[in-house]
Design a protein around this motif. Structure first.
Motif, PDB file in Angstrom:
ATOM      1  N   TRP A   1      -8.780  -7.156  12.827  1.00 28.58           N
ATOM      2  CA  TRP A   1      -7.931  -6.076  13.338  1.00 28.58           C
ATOM      3  C   TRP A   1      -7.476  -5.140  12.217  1.00 28.58           C
ATOM      4  O   TRP A   1      -7.331  -3.935  12.428  1.00 28.58           O
ATOM      5  CB  TRP A   1      -6.721  -6.656  14.081  1.00 28.58           C
ATOM      6  N   THR A   2      -7.275  -5.661  11.026  1.00 30.91           N
ATOM      7  CA  THR A   2      -6.908  -4.800   9.897  1.00 30.91           C
ATOM      8  C   THR A   2      -8.035  -3.829   9.585  1.00 30.91           C
ATOM      9  O   THR A   2      -7.799  -2.631   9.372  1.00 30.91           O
ATOM     10  CB  THR A   2      -6.578  -5.659   8.658  1.00 30.91           C
ATOM     11  N   ILE A   3      -9.266  -4.333   9.554  1.00 31.41           N
ATOM     12  CA  ILE A   3     -10.419  -3.453   9.333  1.00 31.41           C
ATOM     13  C   ILE A   3     -10.494  -2.407  10.436  1.00 31.41           C
ATOM     14  O   ILE A   3     -10.731  -1.217  10.181  1.00 31.41           O
ATOM     15  CB  ILE A   3     -11.724  -4.276   9.276  1.00 31.41           C
ATOM     16  N   ALA A   4     -10.290  -2.834  11.672  1.00 27.89           N
ATOM     17  CA  ALA A   4     -10.354  -1.904  12.801  1.00 27.89           C
ATOM     18  C   ALA A   4      -9.293  -0.814  12.682  1.00 27.89           C
ATOM     19  O   ALA A   4      -9.567   0.377  12.861  1.00 27.89           O
ATOM     20  CB  ALA A   4     -10.178  -2.669  14.116  1.00 27.89           C
ATOM     21  N   LEU A   5      -8.057  -1.195  12.354  1.00 24.76           N
ATOM     22  CA  LEU A   5      -6.974  -0.223  12.250  1.00 24.76           C
ATOM     23  C   LEU A   5      -7.236   0.779  11.128  1.00 24.76           C
ATOM     24  O   LEU A   5      -6.982   1.985  11.273  1.00 24.76           O
ATOM     25  CB  LEU A   5      -5.642  -0.943  12.003  1.00 24.76           C
TER      26      LEU A   5
ATOM     27  N   ALA B   1      -6.581  -4.117  -5.035  1.00 21.68           N
ATOM     28  CA  ALA B   1      -6.210  -5.511  -5.310  1.00 21.68           C
ATOM     29  C   ALA B   1      -5.395  -6.105  -4.163  1.00 21.68           C
ATOM     30  O   ALA B   1      -5.614  -7.257  -3.763  1.00 21.68           O
ATOM     31  CB  ALA B   1      -5.432  -5.590  -6.625  1.00 21.68           C
ATOM     32  N   ALA B   2      -4.451  -5.314  -3.624  1.00 24.23           N
ATOM     33  CA  ALA B   2      -3.619  -5.809  -2.518  1.00 24.23           C
ATOM     34  C   ALA B   2      -4.469  -6.093  -1.285  1.00 24.23           C
ATOM     35  O   ALA B   2      -4.297  -7.119  -0.604  1.00 24.23           O
ATOM     36  CB  ALA B   2      -2.524  -4.794  -2.202  1.00 24.23           C
ATOM     37  N   LEU B   3      -5.396  -5.199  -0.965  1.00 24.19           N
ATOM     38  CA  LEU B   3      -6.274  -5.400   0.192  1.00 24.19           C
ATOM     39  C   LEU B   3      -7.190  -6.596  -0.022  1.00 24.19           C
ATOM     40  O   LEU B   3      -7.389  -7.412   0.895  1.00 24.19           O
ATOM     41  CB  LEU B   3      -7.103  -4.141   0.436  1.00 24.19           C
ATOM     42  N   ALA B   4      -7.756  -6.711  -1.217  1.00 28.68           N
ATOM     43  CA  ALA B   4      -8.665  -7.825  -1.504  1.00 28.68           C
ATOM     44  C   ALA B   4      -7.944  -9.164  -1.369  1.00 28.68           C
ATOM     45  O   ALA B   4      -8.489 -10.130  -0.816  1.00 28.68           O
ATOM     46  CB  ALA B   4      -9.265  -7.670  -2.895  1.00 28.68           C
TER      47      ALA B   4
ATOM     48  N   LEU C   1       0.829  -1.213   0.000  1.00 33.77           N
ATOM     49  CA  LEU C   1       0.000   0.000   0.000  1.00 33.77           C
ATOM     50  C   LEU C   1       0.855   1.252   0.000  1.00 33.77           C
ATOM     51  O   LEU C   1       0.506   2.256  -0.626  1.00 33.77           O
ATOM     52  CB  LEU C   1      -0.921  -0.005   1.228  1.00 33.77           C
ATOM     53  N   ASP C   2       1.989   1.185   0.691  1.00 32.38           N
ATOM     54  CA  ASP C   2       2.852   2.361   0.824  1.00 32.38           C
ATOM     55  C   ASP C   2       3.600   2.671  -0.459  1.00 32.38           C
ATOM     56  O   ASP C   2       4.020   3.813  -0.673  1.00 32.38           O
ATOM     57  CB  ASP C   2       3.842   2.121   1.967  1.00 32.38           C
ATOM     58  N   GLN C   3       3.772   1.675  -1.323  1.00 33.70           N
ATOM     59  CA  GLN C   3       4.608   1.847  -2.512  1.00 33.70           C
ATOM     60  C   GLN C   3       3.835   2.247  -3.756  1.00 33.70           C
ATOM     61  O   GLN C   3       4.417   2.327  -4.833  1.00 33.70           O
ATOM     62  CB  GLN C   3       5.391   0.554  -2.778  1.00 33.70           C
ATOM     63  N   THR C   4       2.544   2.493  -3.624  1.00 39.23           N
ATOM     64  CA  THR C   4       1.767   2.882  -4.792  1.00 39.23           C
ATOM     65  C   THR C   4       0.757   3.958  -4.432  1.00 39.23           C
ATOM     66  O   THR C   4       0.323   4.053  -3.279  1.00 39.23           O
ATOM     67  CB  THR C   4       1.022   1.672  -5.390  1.00 39.23           C
ATOM     68  N   THR C   5       0.416   4.767  -5.426  1.00 45.96           N
ATOM     69  CA  THR C   5      -0.668   5.744  -5.271  1.00 45.96           C
ATOM     70  C   THR C   5      -1.884   5.336  -6.103  1.00 45.96           C
ATOM     71  O   THR C   5      -2.892   6.035  -6.087  1.00 45.96           O
ATOM     72  CB  THR C   5      -0.202   7.138  -5.718  1.00 45.96           C
ATOM     73  N   LYS C   6      -1.800   4.221  -6.797  1.00 42.19           N
ATOM     74  CA  LYS C   6      -2.887   3.787  -7.667  1.00 42.19           C
ATOM     75  C   LYS C   6      -3.966   3.078  -6.847  1.00 42.19           C
ATOM     76  O   LYS C   6      -3.692   2.086  -6.161  1.00 42.19           O
ATOM     77  CB  LYS C   6      -2.357   2.858  -8.753  1.00 42.19           C
TER      78      LYS C   6
ATOM     79  N   GLN D   1     -11.633   4.625   4.160  1.00 41.68           N
ATOM     80  CA  GLN D   1     -12.568   3.552   4.515  1.00 41.68           C
ATOM     81  C   GLN D   1     -13.335   3.098   3.282  1.00 41.68           C
ATOM     82  O   GLN D   1     -13.666   1.909   3.151  1.00 41.68           O
ATOM     83  CB  GLN D   1     -13.528   4.029   5.599  1.00 41.68           C
ATOM     84  N   LYS D   2     -13.578   4.018   2.351  1.00 44.43           N
ATOM     85  CA  LYS D   2     -14.288   3.645   1.123  1.00 44.43           C
ATOM     86  C   LYS D   2     -13.462   2.657   0.319  1.00 44.43           C
ATOM     87  O   LYS D   2     -13.988   1.667  -0.206  1.00 44.43           O
ATOM     88  CB  LYS D   2     -14.586   4.899   0.298  1.00 44.43           C
ATOM     89  N   LEU D   3     -12.154   2.910   0.199  1.00 43.79           N
ATOM     90  CA  LEU D   3     -11.299   2.005  -0.561  1.00 43.79           C
ATOM     91  C   LEU D   3     -11.233   0.644   0.120  1.00 43.79           C
ATOM     92  O   LEU D   3     -11.288  -0.402  -0.535  1.00 43.79           O
ATOM     93  CB  LEU D   3      -9.905   2.615  -0.701  1.00 43.79           C
ATOM     94  N   MET D   4     -11.119   0.643   1.453  1.00 43.24           N
ATOM     95  CA  MET D   4     -11.083  -0.618   2.185  1.00 43.24           C
ATOM     96  C   MET D   4     -12.376  -1.401   1.970  1.00 43.24           C
ATOM     97  O   MET D   4     -12.361  -2.626   1.776  1.00 43.24           O
ATOM     98  CB  MET D   4     -10.876  -0.352   3.673  1.00 43.24           C
ATOM     99  N   THR D   5     -13.507  -0.708   2.000  1.00 44.28           N
ATOM    100  CA  THR D   5     -14.800  -1.370   1.820  1.00 44.28           C
ATOM    101  C   THR D   5     -14.916  -1.950   0.411  1.00 44.28           C
ATOM    102  O   THR D   5     -15.462  -3.045   0.217  1.00 44.28           O
ATOM    103  CB  THR D   5     -15.936  -0.376   2.090  1.00 44.28           C
ATOM    104  N   ARG D   6     -14.385  -1.221  -0.554  1.00 45.59           N
ATOM    105  CA  ARG D   6     -14.404  -1.723  -1.940  1.00 45.59           C
ATOM    106  C   ARG D   6     -13.597  -3.022  -2.043  1.00 45.59           C
ATOM    107  O   ARG D   6     -13.995  -3.970  -2.719  1.00 45.59           O
ATOM    108  CB  ARG D   6     -13.819  -0.664  -2.874  1.00 45.59           C
ATOM    109  N   ALA D   7     -12.448  -3.060  -1.349  1.00 46.43           N
ATOM    110  CA  ALA D   7     -11.630  -4.269  -1.367  1.00 46.43           C
ATOM    111  C   ALA D   7     -12.335  -5.425  -0.669  1.00 46.43           C
ATOM    112  O   ALA D   7     -12.272  -6.575  -1.119  1.00 46.43           O
ATOM    113  CB  ALA D   7     -10.283  -3.991  -0.704  1.00 46.43           C
ATOM    114  N   LEU D   8     -13.012  -5.123   0.436  1.00 48.88           N
ATOM    115  CA  LEU D   8     -13.791  -6.164   1.125  1.00 48.88           C
ATOM    116  C   LEU D   8     -14.885  -6.725   0.224  1.00 48.88           C
ATOM    117  O   LEU D   8     -15.139  -7.929   0.206  1.00 48.88           O
ATOM    118  CB  LEU D   8     -14.414  -5.583   2.394  1.00 48.88           C
TER     119      LEU D   8
END
Length: 532
Positions: free
Chosen positions: A38-42, A22-25, A11-16, A152-159
């Motif tokens: 815990w990842t979702i919580a953080l 894709a990495a989160l999914a 996540l840290d190495q890209t702005t895309k 949180q929107k991006l995380m939810t999209r990955a979920l």
């Protein structure tokens, strides 16, 4: 921890956005369930309580690295991140500790009540057993300073991508008062009934500032115009004989506004109302200033005097649930009709009002209504398409903020402080002053509004024109004038100037204006008299 550290690195190495999603999914599809929770919580701001102060971490890291504390402190602002600074100065590990993310969090939480020597030994052992990137992530778990570039929107999209569950449904499930201590992956993500938690709010619908001319929005009759009041956006939830009040930032505020408890007796169970919590003068039927509301925001309990000094109401904007049925997909015109009927027969002694429609047969009429906003304590107008459903998050097209232009004042920069993160090597946080006779009186701070190029330019000037130092703060020669924009002004005995600004920021660098032409304290007091 190895998998979570790999995710952090990706996540840290890209702005895309697509790469991050894709990495989160991939992570959510493969990680252990405890680690996923815990990842979702953080990533949604639910972080474990900090067990160790940053002061101790700096001392222990300097000691383990074999360097004086002053040298560590000199490295910190250059690196710009405490966790990374610690990871860089420590010697290479001599062993290898394999623990999952949730296990490391359990270890840290177990240090809450431990003696200092026990905590120190545990941290030093962890540093000695983790490779650099995992050590860095471990430090982040301690400090809570997560900046992973993931909304949180991006995380939810990955979920949604990992689970096949609709994004809007997941957004709702992640709202509310939960923590990894009281949910499981199944109960939070996979459970079929997201309303089982009576207190759970709906995702808030958010608006963008109006773009272009109002005429571009078509027929004014297709729109609902309302005042944009300066309070706390909140959702009042009445379910199962209980009430809950949530802020837009997912802060449960129920106990801070006990007057809303009586609404349980007058509105049916299964009612969720979106509105604005306002300090309110019921005799004048008018909102009071945000300054009146502010003392109640940080209170866990509210004494009787404060209840009397700052009586509050909910200015009801929208109805999201009625008799237990989610009606967010119903057009606004119909939701508002139901809401108006529900509130029409209620006593004015109850702490709720229907947000009045601002009438106008043309956009020019609404522009005139908007022009008087500041005089009545409003920030402008909200424009909402009558045919629109209630969506989740910030969307364009159906809801717009049509705010009045900000107030502005020209001020002199007198102090500068370096930023953090990527701006750790730049001076970005400034204190500004106005003239009071021959003296400059500080009255506000601001840290946003300039371009990166302008921040680099002013940083070079600060370094050459520092007259004194107070820890990280530099006093500079009074020379540069900036136009400061702000949304409101109020009296403040805590400030030397006697005033406090709401949302101050730098509108522009007035290189065209000499020092002597900056505004005065009298100018600020005149604004206070007119708008405070």
């Amino acid at each position: 921890m190895k998998d979570f550290a790999a995710l952090f690195t990706a996540l840290d190495q890209t702005t895309k956005t697509s790469v991050k999603t894709a990495a989160l999914a991939e992570y959510f599809a493969a990680a252990p369930e405890d680690d996923k929770i815990w990842t979702i919580a953080l990533l949604s701001g639910r972080r474990p309580r900090r067990a160790i102060t940053t002061t101790k971490l700096r001392e222990w890291a300097a000691e383990r690295a074999g360097i004086p504390l002053w040298l560590f402190e000199a490295c910190y602002p250059v690196v710009g991140d405490l966790s990374e600074t610690i990871a860089l100065v420590l010697p290479a590990p001599t062993t290898r500790i394999e623990k999952s993310l949730s296990d490391w969090i359990a270890t840290l939480r177990g240090l809450d009540n431990a003696e200092e020597e026990t905590r120190k030994a545990a941290i030093l052992d962890a540093w000695d057993g983790l490779p650099p990137i995992e050590r860095f992530v471990f430090n982040k778990l301690i400090t809570g300073g997560w900046r992973m570039g993931v909304s949180q929107k991006l995380m939810t999209r990955a979920l949604a991508k990992a689970t096949g569950i609709e994004e809007a449904e997941l957004t709702h499930r992640l709202m509310g008062d939960w923590s990894p201590d009281n949910v499981t992956w199944d109960s939070l993500i996979e459970a079929p009934d997201p309303t089982a938690d009576l207190s759970r709010p709906y995702p808030f619908y958010l608006a963008y500032q109006l773009e272009g001319a109002t005429e571009d929005q078509g027929d004014v009759a297709d729109w609902l115009a309302e005042r944009k009041w300066d309070g706390i956006r909140g959702q009042l939830i009445l379910r199962g004989g209980e009430r809950f009040l949530w802020s837009r930032g997912e802060d449960l505020m129920t106990d801070r506004f006990p007057e809303f408890a009586q609404l349980i007796d007058f509105l049916p169970p299964g009612t969720v109302i979106d509105g604005e919590v306002l300090a309110y003068d019921r005799d004048a039927e008018a909102p009071l200033s945000f300054n009146k509301l502010q003392p109640r925001i940080g209170r866990k309990t509210v004494p009787k005097k404060l209840l009397a000094d700052a009586p509050c109401i909910l200015m009801a904007y929208d109805l999201l649930e009625w008799h237990g049925v989610d009606i967010r997909q119903t057009p606004l015109i119909d939701r508002r009709t139901i809401l108006a009927d529900a509130l029409s027969d209620l006593s004015p002694d109850l702490p709720i009002r229907l947000s009045p429609r601002v009438e106008g047969e043309s956009w020019e009429d609404l522009a005139e209504a908007r022009a008087i906003s500041r005089e009545i304590g409003a920030e402008g107008l909200m424009l909402k398409r009558l045919s629109a459903p209630y969506l989740a998050g910030r969307k364009k097209g159906d809801w717009w903020k049509w705010k009045v232009d900000p107030l502005t004042i020209d001020a002199v920069m007198i102090y500068a402080q370096a930023g953090s993160g990527r701006r750790a090597t730049l001076y970005t946080d400034f204190t500004f002053a106005v003239w009071n006779g021959n003296d400059l009186v500080p009255f506000t701070k601001a840290y946003s509004g300039l371009t990166d190029a302008e921040f680099r330019e002013i940083t070079a000037w600060v370094r050459k024109n520092t007259t004194d130092r107070f820890g990280p703060v530099r006093a500079v020669k009074p020379h540069h004038v900036f136009e400061i924009a702000f949304e409101g002004i109020q009296a403040s005995p805590r400030h030397k100037s006697g005033v406090a600004l709401r949302f101050p920021r730098m509108a522009r660098w007035r290189k065209d204006k000499p020092l002597q032409e900056a505004n005065t304290l009298d100018d600020l007091n005149a604004m206070l008299a007119e708008y405070g």
